[in-house]
Structure formats: structure tokens, C-alpha cells
Design a protein around this motif. Sequence first.
Motif, short mmCIF file in Angstrom:
data_model
loop_
_atom_site.label_atom_id
_atom_site.label_comp_id
_atom_site.label_asym_id
_atom_site.label_seq_id
_atom_site.Cartn_x
_atom_site.Cartn_y
_atom_site.Cartn_z
N CYS A 152 27.35 93.05 23.29
CA CYS A 152 26.61 92.21 24.24
C CYS A 152 25.28 91.74 23.67
CB CYS A 152 26.36 93.00 25.53
SG CYS A 152 25.54 92.02 26.80
N ARG B 47 37.25 103.00 19.29
CA ARG B 47 38.49 103.72 19.55
C ARG B 47 39.62 102.76 19.95
NH1 ARG B 47 38.92 109.88 21.24
NH2 ARG B 47 37.44 109.79 19.51
N GLY B 48 39.27 101.74 20.72
CA GLY B 48 40.32 100.85 21.22
C GLY B 48 40.06 99.38 20.91
N ASP B 49 41.03 98.55 21.24
CA ASP B 49 40.90 97.10 21.12
C ASP B 49 40.23 96.53 22.36
OD1 ASP B 49 42.22 96.73 18.66
OD2 ASP B 49 44.18 96.72 19.63
N PRO C 135 39.79 94.00 25.43
CA PRO C 135 40.81 93.36 26.25
C PRO C 135 41.30 92.02 25.71
CG PRO C 135 39.18 94.37 27.66
CD PRO C 135 38.69 94.56 26.24
N TYR D 287 25.92 99.13 11.95
CA TYR D 287 27.29 99.45 12.36
C TYR D 287 28.24 99.55 11.16
CZ TYR D 287 26.00 99.11 17.22
OH TYR D 287 25.42 99.35 18.44
N ARG D 288 27.70 99.80 9.97
CA ARG D 288 28.54 99.96 8.78
C ARG D 288 29.62 101.01 9.06
NH1 ARG D 288 27.39 96.40 5.79
NH2 ARG D 288 25.58 97.01 4.57
N GLY D 289 30.87 100.63 8.84
CA GLY D 289 31.98 101.58 8.99
C GLY D 289 32.32 101.94 10.42
N HIS D 290 31.71 101.25 11.39
CA HIS D 290 31.95 101.57 12.80
C HIS D 290 33.39 101.25 13.18
CE1 HIS D 290 31.39 101.92 17.08
NE2 HIS D 290 31.61 100.64 17.29
N ARG E 144 28.15 104.94 18.90
CA ARG E 144 27.07 104.90 17.91
C ARG E 144 25.70 104.86 18.59
NH1 ARG E 144 27.65 102.70 11.93
NH2 ARG E 144 29.45 104.04 12.27
N ALA F 262 18.50 97.46 23.00
CA ALA F 262 17.42 98.46 23.09
C ALA F 262 17.63 99.58 22.07
CB ALA F 262 17.34 99.04 24.51
N TRP F 263 18.85 100.06 21.94
CA TRP F 263 19.10 101.15 21.00
C TRP F 263 18.87 100.70 19.56
CZ3 TRP F 263 22.85 101.91 17.13
CH2 TRP F 263 22.83 103.19 16.55
N GLN G 42 15.60 102.29 17.99
CA GLN G 42 15.98 103.44 17.14
C GLN G 42 16.28 103.03 15.71
OE1 GLN G 42 15.89 106.41 18.53
NE2 GLN G 42 16.33 106.21 20.70
N VAL H 28 34.46 92.37 27.83
CA VAL H 28 34.54 93.83 27.67
C VAL H 28 34.91 94.12 26.21
CG1 VAL H 28 35.72 95.91 28.43
CG2 VAL H 28 35.30 94.04 30.06
N SER I 250 20.03 94.76 25.95
CA SER I 250 21.30 94.93 25.24
C SER I 250 21.10 95.60 23.88
CB SER I 250 21.97 93.57 25.02
OG SER I 250 22.20 92.93 26.24
N TRP J 82 44.12 98.47 26.47
CA TRP J 82 44.38 99.32 25.30
C TRP J 82 44.85 100.71 25.74
CZ3 TRP J 82 41.99 103.83 23.45
CH2 TRP J 82 42.45 104.25 22.19
#
Lengths: 413, 413
Positions: A182, A85-87, A89, A79-82, B85, A286-287, A291, A178, A284, B287
Amino acid sequence: MISLVELQESVDRGTLTTEAAVGQSLEAIRAHDKTIGAFVCHDENARAQGAGPLRGVAVGVKDIIDTADFPTEMGSQIYRGHRPRGDAPVVMALRQAGATIIGKTTTTAFAANDPTATLNPRNHAHTPGGSSSGSAAAVAAGMIPLALGTQTGGSVIRPASFCGVAAIKPSYRLLPTVGVKCFSWTLDTVGLFGAKVRDVARGLAAITNRPELAVPAGVAAPRIGVVTQGFAGAPDASGAAALQTAARAAKQAGSSVRELAMPEIVAEAWRIHPIVQEFEAHQSFAWEYRQNYDAMPPLLRGRLDESKGFTPFDYDAAIDVAARARQALGAVFDEVDVLLTLSAAGAAPKGLSSTGDPRYNRLWTLMGVPCVNVPAHIAEGGLPVGVTVIARFGGDAQALTAAGFIEDALKRP
Amino acid sequence: MISLVELQESVDRGTLTTEAAVGQSLEAIRAHDKTIGAFVCHDENARAQGAGPLRGVAVGVKDIIDTADFPTEMGSQIYRGHRPRGDAPVVMALRQAGATIIGKTTTTAFAANDPTATLNPRNHAHTPGGSSSGSAAAVAAGMIPLALGTQTGGSVIRPASFCGVAAIKPSYRLLPTVGVKCFSWTLDTVGLFGAKVRDVARGLAAITNRPELAVPAGVAAPRIGVVTQGFAGAPDASGAAALQTAARAAKQAGSSVRELAMPEIVAEAWRIHPIVQEFEAHQSFAWEYRQNYDAMPPLLRGRLDESKGFTPFDYDAAIDVAARARQALGAVFDEVDVLLTLSAAGAAPKGLSSTGDPRYNRLWTLMGVPCVNVPAHIAEGGLPVGVTVIARFGGDAQALTAAGFIEDALKRP
């Protein structure tokens, strides 16, 4: 440490501006974080908000929790640099209460076991614990008055114990998960770190808009059941000392204190926690696991490699045990107000290769009950050891109130 | 429509290659989707996998579910061009079972009420329903054999009813909602659309690795309790006709069928569903609502404007009602194997300004029980109307088996 309650009082009295309050956190980060390494990133230009119960409160957010203004890297190169879009909750709830998100705190990769480089502020030769390493360390080092963490096994209570701060893992889903990466949807719980019990209570009250969570002064002595969790093995001497010290202090302050054995189904729930956790983690992650196998953090990858064999049948049986244990545990609270147990086997282990063992925490995460860490003992090397105060599901106010009572009792000579 | 079961049999027999199976979906999309508008985007170069029970099966994924290979735009300009991602766990489960993700299907903005431009394949002057509009329409139009949707009120069962396809909203959390845009964490449920009940059963069995979910042939007649949900108001004539037709067919096929009144606490749960949904939605969409108010879809924004007044106290009381209702509903299933009820008030409304009303669905979403839509009646204009078969929590196999029984019974002259 910076007390949230004292900060609020100074701001209310007008002896501290909200900008100065945030400014002292920025200064403390500049002074200490090069050594401690509690932050992944922070905002040197962070500004205070003008209104809300948490105005002037600088908050650190564990880096598996989505933020729009900061990257959210999950402690993993995957997740480098990920940038979400939002905050999440829970971050929006902090903002709405007036808090300032000052930065993102270090997390073991995906909130599992692979350690960060964060040092324990109480003794730099020791781990601060994990997975919420940076949040516990940043509060303990006096950088910020409030921080968010998460717990799936023992990732809030254990680092709080190791770093000598107060923390709450609230009832399951009191705070929404949220926008939080996860691990296990049955277990993941967002929690808070602060200097003292009343500080986390005020923080939780503000972000949930539940004023009843703020701990009142001068409460009746709670009826306490001490749980040694024999099913989890024996603690170290320092863990046992912390539990004994807290129990004795509470008794001297007027509590009825007695040892309680857990129903067998509750011990069984302790045993099956890993089945729930790992079966859900395979889905949770799996990707990431399928991958990005080579880039996976090695300790978490190893756990997933080893737990491939759990079947839906195993999982369903484990979920059934958990449901029956929750019911049985509910009946225990007919006899006592709170349970008192170990927050960890003992003081923080030496070195940074392990973040410690969640074996005394995981049962309570699966039960969904509120858990509050109270520092209770100082072991060799200046290392703190905490105890956990537990109330029935939904009894977050009771857990915090009893924890405040025990914290006060421990201050008596 | 493309039957998943028939496709699997042809692939197994060797009379259809997996590439040809995916190719027929691509061809059908080219032929029909310009008119229907079920897809937000799809992959013209989609390829079949060589192994797995769902090899050759082209799947459409509702566009609030994260995919790494396609944008995930949530039906809202706020997420224009958004690229997660990773794939959501449920998408990974499809891939692991051998399926081909062929594209993303239209969703009402954030799976709420603001309609898409998708047409009902059975009658282009009518809505396909929502919020899983594209998934229901794509299956109904014969473009794909399997699609994923989600339900918070009635967003799987209602569009399935309007479009004349089978669908299952499984037990709460049988499928993970991780990586699915959250509306309400207590309610959100991932579901499946297929041509017939056995098709969705095979799909669900494959992605959960639970072979017992595949509906066996020649099962015993289930004991059926018919629930008219008087607390939700009276249905249209076409809705009542569908329920009557299905009940009569089941009885003729050997089922015991009797009308069942729900315990009062269950009716109360129907009433408080909106409190749970909207209280959580204010947090889930904090958000979007607070930072992007002007860009919010107007119908959802209006709902949030109107529901600002719910307090934590209201919410806790509603959650308590839901818990007691789940317990009371469990006892109902000691007397019958399944419940049979309305999937919608009647046939799909005319025009695209509304996606219809979830009032006969929302109770069962809150109860967490498995619901299967079975087409049961054709109303004026060629518009299908379905019925819902419901089993106890965790009884997904029973719900599917009974739904298959009723589907067969409805075919008899």
C-alpha cells in the motif's frame, strides 16, 4: 507485441498449443530481457494451464504484488528476499482464469519515484516510465501479452503512454488491492497492460468474471469531451499533438467531439491529490520510514521528509474536496459518454533518472474513474505518446469500448 | 480493569512510573491468562517507552494485525509461525504515541466464526464473543488498558458487549487497515477496546493525532434516536433490557429520546451485508481457500462453500444498495445527534462453540458509521450486556461524547 486476443483465437482454433504460447514468451524474455531489464525474476520452467479463458497467457506481475512462488521485493533492499506466504487475490484471479504467472516485473521502489534500470523498448535511451516500469516494458518489447501494474498517481497510464501499449486503470476497487503493497489506500488501483485495447479488455473480463468488459466490435460513435487539464499546466508539443490527433480521428469516425471545461471543484481535487497521497503514505510506510530510514529509497524518503507537515485537518479537508469533485464529475458524464485527455505531458524523458510526471493522471486516480491509454502519436526518436479515455465511475466497459473505437479510428488513413 | 485515563493521570502526576504501569500488565497476564487464554503470545520483557501520550500503556494487538516482533498467525494453522517483515501502520501509530505492544491477542481463525479457547472473564462458562475474542477478554480481565480488534460484521462491538468493556468501531478508514488480514475491504474496520468510553477515546485520540476525539467532561445532553432493528429479528430479554435501561437513563439525564424507524433502503442494506462480505471474502481468501482447502477453519470454509453462487451482478447491486442507504442514513442524523441500538441479541451464549451473532452490528459496519459500545445491563450469571451509540460518518467525536454521557447517566442511582 503479442496480442492476447490473437493468442486466444489461435489457441481456440488449435493452431497454437498453450505450451507453445507460454514458450514464445519464455523465448522472448531470453532474447530481450538482458537488454530491457523488465523482469526482476521469472520462471524458466513456467507451464501453461489446460483450461480457462487465459490458458496459454503468460503474465508479468509488478513486484509490489504478493506471490507465493516468487519473492516480492517491492524494488527495495528493505524487502530483499521477502517471500509472502500467499498470492494476492488478483494473482489468484489470474490463475483461476487459466493464466501462467511467468515472473515479477520491475517496479520503482515501493511504486514511488526512484527509477529502475529498465529501458524503454521503443528507444533505449529513454525511461519506460514508472512506477509499473517492467510491466509496460515487457508488453511493449513483445515478451508477454498481459501484465499487472498499479497506479497511485499515474503509474499505469504514464508508462503505457511512454511505451506505446494499451492499459487500463479500472474503476477504484474493481480489482482488489489486497496483498498489494500500500502507498495510499484511497488511490492505489491495480491495472492491466496489453498490446491493444481489446487485449486488456479481454484480460480484465477474464479475471473479474465480467464478460461485458470485453469490447464488442462495431460500436456506436461515442460523444467525447476533450479535457486539456489547464490546471495541470501546458503539455509538450508531442502531448498536444497526440490529443489533437486522437480527437480529430474520432471526429472523422463519427464522434461528436467538443472541448469541456472541468468544474472548479474538480480542478481543486487535482490540487489536493498530493495531500491525500502523502498523508496516507506516512501511515502506509510508517514501518519502513521510521525503522529503516537509511535504507529507504532516497526520492521517496525525500518526499516523506517534505510532507511531514500535513495534519488530520488538512487530510479531512482534502477528502471532502475529493468527494465533492467526484459528485461534480458524475454530472459531466450526463453530457458526454467519455472524456479524452493527455496520458502524459509528452514523450518519455531522456535518460533513466526520472520516470516522468504524473500531473495529467493523478486527478483521475483520485476520482476513481476508469482510464484507458490508447497510443495516438509517434514523436521524434520513435517515442510513442498516448491519450487517456475516461468514463464515469463503474463505466469500465464504456471506457474500453470508446477506447477501442478511438484506436480503430486512429488506424484509418 | 485498568483505566487508561487513570493510568495516564498517575503517570503524569508521577505516582506511577511507566515501567510499573507496564509491569502491572505483565503481572496481571501472569496471574490470569493461564485461565482466560486471551493472548496467543506476549513479551515477558516488554518495556515502557519514555515519551508520548500512551507511555506506560500496554496494548494487546489482535493476531490478524501484522507485527514484526511477534508472529502473526491469524488464528489458523495455515499461518503457523508466520512473521511479517514490518508492523502494520496502526501498530506503528501505537508505538509512535508511546504505547508498548505487550503481545498478540487471540482471534477466531481469519476473524471469522471458528472459536478460540478464550474464556469470558465475567463468567468462564461463556464465550467472550468474537472475532476479537482475546482483545475484549484481556481488557475485561484487567490485564491491559487498551487493545486493538477488527470488525467486519460485529467483531468489536459484540465481544465488548459480552465482556462488559467499552469499545469503538470508528468511522470506516479512520484507522488504516493496511497490514491487517483482509476479510472484506468494504467492511473491515480496526477498533479499540478499553475499560470505559473515555479510555478508548483517549487511545483513539492518541493514535490518530486527533485531540478532539478525547471526550470532554460535562457535555450537553444529546438528542437520541432509539433503533430496535426489527429487520434483524427480536432480541433476547437481556438485550431489550439493556436498550431500555440505557434509553431511560439518558432521558433522566436530560436527553430527548425517541424511537426511530430506519428508511426501507437501510433495512435493505442490512439484508445485503452478507453479499458484500462473502463476495469479497472469496477474493480475499482465494489463496487460502483454493490452495489450502483442507487446512481452512471449518466454519469459514463452510461459509465460503455456501456463498460461491454470488455473481459480480449481485455484488454490484449490493454495493449500490449500500451507497443509497448511506445517503439515507445521513439524513436521519439531521433529526438526532446519535442513534442508540442493541450491541447484541443478549448476553454471551453459554459454551465456546459459538461466538454469538452479529445481526445487530453488521448494518452499521456496512454504513461505515462510528459505533461505541457502552455496558448497560448485567444479566443472569453476571453476564454484561451493552448498547451501541452511533453517530454519522466521521462523527467519531460525537459518538464518543454521547456514549460518555450515557455511561455517566447509567451510573446514577
